[in-house]
Design an enzyme around this catalytic site. Structure first.
Site, short mmCIF file in Angstrom:
data_model
loop_
_atom_site.label_atom_id
_atom_site.label_comp_id
_atom_site.label_asym_id
_atom_site.label_seq_id
_atom_site.Cartn_x
_atom_site.Cartn_y
_atom_site.Cartn_z
N GLU A 5 -15.21 5.65 -58.12
CA GLU A 5 -14.10 4.74 -58.40
C GLU A 5 -14.13 4.35 -59.88
O GLU A 5 -15.09 3.76 -60.36
CB GLU A 5 -14.26 3.50 -57.52
CG GLU A 5 -13.32 2.37 -57.85
CD GLU A 5 -13.62 1.12 -57.01
OE1 GLU A 5 -14.54 1.16 -56.17
OE2 GLU A 5 -12.92 0.11 -57.22
N ASP A 47 -17.30 0.61 -55.57
CA ASP A 47 -17.90 -0.72 -55.71
C ASP A 47 -18.07 -1.33 -54.33
O ASP A 47 -17.32 -1.02 -53.41
CB ASP A 47 -16.98 -1.65 -56.52
CG ASP A 47 -16.87 -1.19 -57.96
OD1 ASP A 47 -17.74 -0.41 -58.39
OD2 ASP A 47 -15.91 -1.62 -58.64
N ASP A 76 -17.12 -3.96 -53.07
CA ASP A 76 -16.21 -5.10 -52.90
C ASP A 76 -14.98 -4.68 -52.10
O ASP A 76 -14.91 -3.55 -51.62
CB ASP A 76 -15.81 -5.68 -54.28
CG ASP A 76 -15.14 -4.63 -55.15
OD1 ASP A 76 -14.78 -3.54 -54.63
OD2 ASP A 76 -14.97 -4.88 -56.36
N ASP A 114 -11.89 -4.02 -52.96
CA ASP A 114 -11.16 -2.88 -53.52
C ASP A 114 -11.87 -1.58 -53.20
O ASP A 114 -11.25 -0.59 -52.83
CB ASP A 114 -11.06 -3.03 -55.05
CG ASP A 114 -9.72 -3.60 -55.45
OD1 ASP A 114 -8.92 -3.90 -54.54
OD2 ASP A 114 -9.49 -3.74 -56.67
#
Ligand code: 28F
Length: 659
Positions: A449, A522, A524, A526
């Protein structure tokens, strides 16, 4: 009842034990119980032989084993309600409202419940013959569950009495059958607590239990199954009056369907066939099959027969109506299965049952193919003749598939000697950091990403075996995309080209340039979203890659603990709490908000180095469930998606292993 030789052996040996007990009337109870405990001990020594494995799957098998007995009682016509409770102490309670296990004395001198729950294979299997019996590993008996539990309590409501018998530590009788009260109800309640020294984990999954119970409720119209998670107070109740029709409606929920569910049944050569099907606008094929109410996850002869029957019916109809012209023009099976959702359920007498494959999830019975093909063909032929409008709609869809398939083949042939390839190579060379090694099996492709993390990954990687492809921004949501949408999407196009094994029906995992494709995002929200978008793409367009066990998700650490002289990394909040409790030295906690916050070495050591990293292998444990999840996640409705992400951000991710 089981099909494995090993279990058959135990059946015989235990039969002998009982016979012996009877003959030697003076044999002390102690000696008899020693024999029984030896039997239970054999289960504890080699649990895999009885329940397949001691991982999550084996653990849940304990529930299926007990529930199957309750279901059998319902199938026999006694009771229409089953409740499963996942208790806070880690035990499970299964309750039915059947006749209650018989409470009289058995000829061996033990009570019937004691026989059923301590002697291998003596339990639960009722009337001879008929359709009773399940495939694969099912039906090894309640005594196996007892052997693998630290506690098991059986409560029986019958003949106005409540009786209980209790076992501890792998089947040792703790409390002999005893009357504890009176009642006007009937039924059986079994509570058991899996032995943590046997199972890798003793945490039951509410989702796993509810998904399977919903399936059972679809197959057994009129049966109510309730599942309760006492810890989280979640509670679901399933009851379907319309069986397979409800099942197909459920599978196609939220999709644009072409017609009402078609359903038919028939019986030939003693084999009962029941089928429901419906076409939807999408391109996916979704066929689920069952035999004697047990899922055949790997299909088999009945699925083959169904496919042949349906292909034949549509080809004949299209030819007779001038839609397919010419001698050679015909639909491929794949053409008439585009957008098809179907559920197939067969009842096959025990004597004719044959299962294949490692997990016995594939039906072998050859008669099932013929019978299913005939019943499908006859009924579909009739349906098409009687329902012209629907018939033409489906045939038109199949024609579009045929045209697209032929166009794709031509495009593929052209692409083999194509100049467009140079262009693609050029685009790719600007993005992909290739591995230098030539052994594609050993090579790994990291999908990363963002450009900044991509940069760190390119610097930190092992150049020989690890390739890096940075992805910019959000990936296209493939749930609604067609093949040509994918081809026009630069990001996915590049990805497809990098893997080099084709796409859709043409995808060949053996052609992949990489033995592992690893999604690295990541830790998280997203990142989770990008994972899901990529998983959807792989699920829809490169499913064999997942089936071959080649798709993984990297697990970057959440925290770094800086001890000054050295650093440690932890993956979860729980682990961090654990460290806080146990580590006495002074350290600084650093929370990684994204991959980009780690330097190249750190990223390699924590997340990419095969010696130290954790990877999650993506698997499709269940086609129907995966299909539903992908639809719920990626479809138009926002609420179910939100709920689902909160509950299971992990798709069907199973093994978490180092390598
Ligand atoms: C929570 C799990 O196991 N339910 C069961 C019955 C009912 C009978 C039965 C079971 C008889 C001779 C074996 C009752 N009355 N739920 C359950 N409900 N087992 S298990 O019989 C066992 C057989 O040997 C039952 C008359 N016939 C059968």
């Amino acid at each position: 009842m089981t099909t494995t030789t090993s279990s058959l052996f135990f059946f015989v040996s235990n039969f002998v034990i009982l016979g012996m007990v009877k003959k030697m009337a003076t044999t002390k109870y102690d000696e008899k119980s020693i024999k029984i405990l030896e039997g239970l001990e054999a289960v504890r020594k080699r649990p895999g032989m009885y329940i397949g494995s001691t991982d999550r799957r084996g653990l849940h098998h304990l529930i299926w084993e007990i529930v199957d007995n309750a279901i059998d009682e319902c199938i026999n016509g006694y009771g229409d309600y089953i409740k499963i409770s996942l208790n806070t102490d880690g035990s499970v309670t299964v309750e039915d409202h059947g006749r209650g296990v018989p409470i009289g004395m058995h000829e061996s001198g033990m009570s019937t419940p004691e026989v059923i729950y301590t002697i291998l294979h003596a339990g639960g299997k009722f009337e001879e013959g008929g359709y009773k019996v399940s495939g694969g590993l099912h039906g090894v008996g309640a005594s196996v569950v007892n052997a693998l539990s630290t506690e098991m309590d059986v409560t029986i409501y019958k003949e106005g009495q409540i009786n209980t018998i209790q076992f501890r530590d792998g089947g040792h009788v703790f409390q002999k059958l005893m009357k504890i009260g009176t009642t006007n109800k009937t039924g059986t309640t079994v509570r058991f607590k899996p032995d943590p020294t046997i199972f890798k984990s003793t945490n039951f999954s509410f989702t796993t239990v509810t998904e399977r119970m919903q399936e059972s409720a679809f197959l057994l119209s009129g049966l109510t199954i309730e599942v309760v998670d006492e810890e989280t107070k979640r509670n679901v109740k399933y009851r379907y009056e319309n069986g397979l029709i409800s099942f197909v409606e459920y599978i196609n929920e939220g999709k644009n369907v072409l017609h009402k569910v078609i359903s038919f049944d028939g019986i030939k050569q003693g084999i009962e066939v029941e089928i429901a099907l419906q076409y939807q606008e999408g391109y996916n094929e979704n066929i689920l099959s069952f035999v004697n109410n047990v899922k055949t996850g790997d299909g088999g002869s009945h699925e083959t027969g169904f496919k042949t029957g349906i292909t034949k019916a549509f080809n004949e109809y299209a030819k007779a109506n001038g839609i397919l012209k010419g001698k050679d023009a015909s639909f491929d099976g794949s053409d008439v299965r585009e957008g098809l959702s179907a559920v197939i359920n067969l009842k096959i007498p025990e004597a004719q049952l044959q299962f294949e494959g490692q997990t016995k999830g594939k039906l072998g019975t050859p008669e099932a193919r013929v019978v299913t093909e005939q019943i499908t063909y006859e009924n579909m032929k009739f349906f098409l003749e009687e329902n012209r409008e629907t018939a033409l709609m489906i045939v038109e869809k199949a024609s579009r598939s045929k045209i697209a398939r032929e166009a794709a083949r031509k495009a593929r042939e052209a692409a083999r000697n194509d100049k467009g390839r140079e262009k693609k190579d050029k685009i790719l060379s600007g993005k992909l950091a290739k591995a230098t090694g030539k052994d594609s099996q050993k090579n790994e492709l990291f999908l990363v990403e963002g450009d900044s993390a991509g940069g760190s990954a390119k610097t930190g990687r092992n150049r020989e075996t690890q390739a890096i492809l940075p992805l910019r921004g959000k990936v296209l949501n493939c749930e609604k995309a067609s093949d040509s949408d994918i081809h026009n999407n630069e990001e996915l196009n590049t990805l497809t080209y990098a893997i080099g094994a084709g796409i859709g029906a043409d995808f060949r995992p053996e052609d992949s340039n990489y033995g592992k494709v690893i999604i690295m995002t990541d830790a998280d929200d997203d990142g989770a979203h990008i994972q899901i978008l990529l998983l959807t793409f792989f699920y829809r367009f490169m499913r064999p890659l997942i089936e071959a066990g080649m798709l993984y998700i990297a697990k970057p650490p959440l925290y770094g603990l800086d001890f000054g002289k050295f650093k440690e990394y932890v993956a979860t909040d729980e682990e961090l709490e654990e460290k806080k409790r146990t580590v006495k030295q002074a350290y600084k906690v650093q929370r990684f908000k994204g991959l980009g916050e780690m330097n190249a070495d750190e990223l390699y050591e924590t997340t990419m180095n095969p010696a130290t990293r954790s990877l999650i292998k993506v698997s499709i444990t269940d086609a129907a469930v995966a299909e539903k999840r992908v639809t719920v996640l990626m479809g138009d409705k926002v609420e179910p998606r939100k709920e689902w992400i909160e509950e299971n951000v992990d798709f069907t991710l199973e093994d978490n292993f180092k390598r």
